[in-house]
Design an enzyme around this catalytic site. Structure first.
Site, PDB file in Angstrom:
ATOM      1  CE  LYS C 118      -3.315  -2.995   0.207  1.00 28.91           C
ATOM      2  NZ  LYS C 118      -3.813  -3.543  -0.975  1.00 28.91           N
ATOM      3  CD  GLU C 202      -4.479   6.145   3.975  1.00 27.68           C
ATOM      4  OE1 GLU C 202      -3.862   5.356   3.257  1.00 27.68           O
ATOM      5  OE2 GLU C 202      -5.842   5.495   4.369  1.00 27.68           O
ATOM      6  CG  HIS C 237     -12.741  -0.755   9.372  1.00 26.87           C
ATOM      7  ND1 HIS C 237     -12.990   0.490   9.212  1.00 26.87           N
ATOM      8  CD2 HIS C 237     -12.666  -0.891  10.622  1.00 26.87           C
ATOM      9  CE1 HIS C 237     -13.038   1.198  10.394  1.00 26.87           C
ATOM     10  NE2 HIS C 237     -12.757   0.638  11.178  1.00 26.87           N
ATOM     11  NE  ARG C 294      -9.216  -8.648  -3.894  1.00 23.86           N
ATOM     12  CZ  ARG C 294     -10.323  -7.862  -3.405  1.00 23.86           C
ATOM     13  NH1 ARG C 294     -11.445  -8.088  -4.041  1.00 23.86           N
ATOM     14  NH2 ARG C 294     -10.086  -7.224  -2.329  1.00 23.86           N
TER      15      ARG C 294
END
Lengths: 500, 165, 500, 165
Positions: C118, C202, C237, C294
């Site tokens: 990431k 983040e 989440h 994907r």
């Protein structure tokens, strides 16, 4: 404008199920009616309320106007949806609804009457400059006049019930010697099916296709068409495979036919959902054949390619709402095919097959829709039409849709009655079908005297049977599954074997 | 274990022996050795060499329906061995359908010609015509107008006209 | 260009079923792999061939690269479709396929690796002028550095696994005092789920929406996007309800985000199907979050509104075929919603629920799609993700789609494990959802401490239970249904009571 | 016939009597007279006045699942009468999930504070933390790392710290 709060569905089978679900999604309460043999049918199970109509004979149940009006009044239904078949195109029923202050979800009685009279319908279309097929639509119905007029038009010739639809009271005559017998038989069938023995005669076209246009018209003068459906694949004049778009259609022809269809609907002040059926010949000339003033069996393929829910629009239109769909905003995307799954034997003249549905498993997957009115354990009787379900697939293009349909048909399990599923698959697999080279004679031309297996039982089936019977040798121990509850209405559960 | 199945008037004689999940099926002088599992009631998965046969079977008395590769066969398990029954043949005047007799177009003693319509049966709003299979004389009529008739019941009996010598 | 003749599907559950069907329609032979507990699962039943992987522990079966490569080689599969989850975003697996001469149906290993990291992914996007969220994506992974960087960014703060996805290894930290504990826990989860304990930090956005764009890219440089999916409705989440179009989207924003998504895919030379996930804040600023290399769980809603079959295009692209879809020809029509049906208890912190599926009945009807990998009798274990199925509906507009979903959810019967179905329906019925007023905090804001029934068991349920148990009093006679065949592998058939 | 059902730690006492398809259900001093049919196994259609109750019921031993109006209730048929069982309360240290113990963060005799993490259980790749419900001393630890644990099993036992007088 408010929707109805309660609607009675004057039908059975897959179409009753489809309409009940549409109503329920719109928070409209639903009332199912049913004859004695249908008391456990899916449409009865899913409805919010039910009313028994008694004797399964159609004239005593689903065709009995006063019983159905009484049922609607007894439960306080504000509207009746007739589905297709039965009373859907009976102007007396539409009138009876109106007289009882119940909204009939369909066209106005006088429009149904006009379009139901195939002769007057054609004359009306001729006046509106919609092309029609040469034929005899006269009022003189004595056999000798009909024979004379038939000879005048020439052969092949179509003999058809004026009040008819769905292949009942319809005959093709290839030569003079059979003409009289065909006329007599058609009249008898017409009398029995529609209570009216009036017939008409028509030129039988060369390489004809059956292509129809779906119409939606509100009660404020707005009319749109939802493009065409190709319905040429028929057996005994009954559609069995429908698709859209038509493989033969061009944008220019679609535009012309669509405009003709809207003009036809306008000419009679049509309201609600309807279908204009055209014959299209080898040179792509098209002729008005008839208008079906109701929801069509094959409406799902139009829904798949336009994204529009026709049944829901029927309810909105009947409630007085305005059509918000605009012709230029409607789009046709991808390709859809419908196969009608009948309990019938294609290798025995498509004769209906009755019995208990011992096992059903429907194919599922993206863009596969199965509109069904039956389930495992139900009995298929000879009282009603042998349509079990409709399998509809959508694909990005015609080839994808055909491939998906072949996949789905080859995984559709129905045991207990003979169905046309293997036959449908063979039609889909035919080279001429893949090429789109189809006419209403397709089945006759390519599948005459078709049988499932010319070589008898495949060895794999024999092995499977032997293994199965060897796994379950205890025939003596077999007991029929029975509810502990002796009052249970549940029947036809199949057999359960009990071990140790 | 010997089993006989009838399909389309042909009789198949099978022998099957079992050892746990292995089955030895003998048909037509071939022995097929297979491994089989019933995944759910009626759903079989059979391994024959490197091939898998999948099928669904339903039973109702001696009647079997077999779904295999998208085709369905209606088969009857029978007790007789080695006999062949003939099915509908020329001259069979059984009703092809269950329904209602709407018209009887002949009476006992009538002389009829091959192709003549003898009876009209209605089912699901369609008409089915029973025609004379050969020239002959009506011996017996088993149904009257408005009678209910079941599939396979004999409608009319005809004495076949003898060929001229 | 020819399609594959045999494909192995390295997955289980609904996605394996969906891919197997897509292959079969295209006449590609399919190979299912399965662990011991899945030997009777639907994906095993429908596949053309099957290979057993043994021990149900994921690392010994669906996550075991060498076992899967061996399986593919043993049956001669030319390609492997990884589905989602398991090995779908594992670059080592993609590389192992390539090394064995087996086509991996997905992105190239180096692209998976890049987007799987990431931190590197964000840096790549920054370079390509795609906006990203402020955060710490550094390589220094000691706790004290992470704590320091976290404090610098401020709270609320997101802690997320670098290799992660699906909520695993992800924590939100609302204040300093919980920071260290959250970082440690996230690292442990990341290690266990992905074999890599690297995490990043983040900024957590205000009124954030999760909106993603579907991409299709062929191996000849053609890239299109298939518009957006709104995935803001999440619990822990994990997305639970997705829809398209997004209620907040404007044509102008869609165009900008679509172009950013295509640019992102281009920047890394992306091939096959992929998804660019963006966060969108209250002022409709959007930030690149991550790319999923994907097929996405929620791909069916895009299929419903575009008419495109994404799984089939994955197969065509992997076979080297050129994308014939053109961006300007692609259309988005109507509205689609997906609900994820989980075996979990929403009134108990969404904890998974295990057990045997005693009865399942799925809602059916026009424009209702049910992608499922389970059936009655199957056991839900704690080995795998508790997703049972995905319910997808399509309607002419958002209101119609919501109405249809509410109808479908309220008729979806799953007995034997606790599911989130009643909870999902309550979300759909919420006024704020109907208005489209949703953020990723929706569940937390509106459904904190939700329970199905605050008033205990409804009287109707008590009456039904009493009637049921009174109908079936013969407990002593109850026998468990058992195959006459003692070798039958069939289990969990439920109970059948035997009468007289 | 008297039946007791437990749902969410509440016990419901019902009496039901039957005459053919009629049932007289007594609950909370109300008598409900209903007509009922089982359409297929587990599918009930119950008429109560002019209302129709439709539901689906599955049973597994004494456990029942009832689907009604889109909601599903998990109910247990119990033999006891009139007793109420209390469910999870403060201090309950049973595992909320079946899974694997990945971390044991305390040992016998440890003094712990309310909120301390005592054990970490992993299931379906998610972690669940067992925290101390109050200040106290660890009396017993029932599982070690890597042990399998079932939902409802007791993880750790704590002796609650006495409040200062």
């Amino acid at each position: 404008m408010k929707l109805f709060s309660k609607v009675l569905i004057a039908n059975r089978g897959e179409i009753a199920v489809r309409i009940i679900k549409a109503c329920q999604e719109m928070r409209i309460k639903t009332v199912a009616v049913y004859s004695d043999v249908d008391s456990k049918a899916p449409h009865v199970q899913i409805a919010d309320e039910t009313v028994n109509l008694g004797d399964p004979t159609p004239s005593e149940s689903y065709l009995n106007i006063s019983k159905i009006i009484d049922a609607a009044e007894s439960v306080g239904a504000e509207a009746i949806h007739p589905g297709y078949g039965f009373l859907a195109e009976n102007p007396d029923f539409a009138q009876a609804c109106e007289d009882s202050g119940i909204k009939f979800i369909g066209a106005k009685p006088e429009v149904i009457a006009l379009m139901g009279d195939k002769i007057k319908a054609k004359k009306t279309m001729e006046k509106a400059d919609v092309p029609v097929i040469p034929g005899y639509h006269g009022l003189r119905q004595d056999i000798s006049t009909l024979v004379k007029e038939g000879k005048k038009i020439g052969f092949p010739l179509l003999v058809k019930a004026t009040a008819g639809g769905g292949g009942k009271g319809m005959k093709i005559v290839h030569s003079e010697e059979y003409l009289e017998e065909a006329i007599e038989s058609a009249k008898r069938e017409a009398k029995s099916a529609f209570g009216n023995d009036s017939i008409f005669l028509e030129k039988y076209l060369d390489r004809p296709r059956h292509i129809e246009f779906q119409i939606l018209a509100d009660e404020h003068g707005n009319i749109v068409h939802l493009f065409e459906r190709e319905c040429s694949i028929q057996r005994r004049h009954q559609k069995i495979i429908e698709e859209t778009p038509s493989p033969v259609m061009t944008p220019e022809l679609r535009d012309r036919m669509g405009r003709a269809a809207v003009a036809a609907a306008k000419a009679v002040g049509y309201t609600n959902a309807g279908t204009i059926e055209f014959m299209v010949d080898g040179d792509l000339n098209f002729y008005f054949m008839e208008m079906n003033t109701r929801l069509q069996v094959e409406h799902p393929i139009t829904e798949a390619t336009t994204g529009i829910d026709i049944a829901k629009w029927q309810l909105r239109i009947a409630a007085g709402m305005e059509l918000t769909l605009k012709q230029h905003e409607l789009t046709q995307r991808g390709h859809a095919i419908e196969c009608r799954i009948y309990a019938e034997d294609p290798s025995n003249g498509f004769l209906p097959s009755i019995g208990v549905l011992e096992k059903i498993e429907v194919p599922t997957g993206p863009n596969i829709r199965n509109d069904t009115g039956v389930e495992t354990g139900m009995e298929i009787t000879s009282y009603y039409d042998p349509l079990l379900s409709k399998l509809i697939v959508y694909g990005e293009n015609r080839d994808d849709a055909i491939d998906k349909m072949i996949w789905a048909l080859s995984r559709y399990v129905v045991l207990g009655v003979t169905t046309n599923i293997p036959f449908l698959r063979k039609v889909l697999e035919h080279k001429a079908f893949r090429k789109g080279d189809i006419t209403t004679h397709f089945i006759e031309n390519h599948f005459k005297n078709w049988t499932l297996s010319k070589d008898g039982l495949p060895v794999d089936a024999l092995i499977a049977l032997a293994v199965y019977d060897s796994m379950h040798p205890g025939r003596e121990e077999v007991v029929r599954y029975k509810e502990a509850d002796p009052h249970s209405p549940w029947r036809h559960a199949g057999r359960w074997r009990i071990g140790v | 274990m010997f089993i006989n199945y009838e399909h389309n008037s042909h009789v198949y004689n099978i022998e099957v022996e079992r050892k746990k999940n292995q089955y030895f099926v003998t048909y037509n002088n071939n022995i097929y050795t297979v491994e089989a599992h019933e995944i759910k009631p009626g759903y079989l998965k059979i391994r024959l060499g490197d091939r898998i046969i999948k099928c669904v079977i339903s039973e109702n008395g001696d009647n079997r329906f077999v779904f295999i590769d998208g085709d369905v066969f209606r088969v009857k398990r029978i007790q007789l061995t080695g006999m062949k029954k003939s099915s509908r043949k020329e001259g069979d005047l059984t009703s092809p359908i269950s329904g209602r007799v709407v018209r009887v177009k002949t009476k006992k003693g009538d002389i009829v010609k091959k192709g003549d319509v003898l009876m009209v049966i209605e089912s699901m709003k369609m008409e089915y015509l029973i025609r004379a299979p050969y020239d002959g004389r009506i011996k017996r009529i088993n149904f009257r107008e408005n009678d209910q008739i079941d599939m396979g019941e004999i409608t009319v009996e005809i004495e076949k006209k003898r060929k001229k010598q």
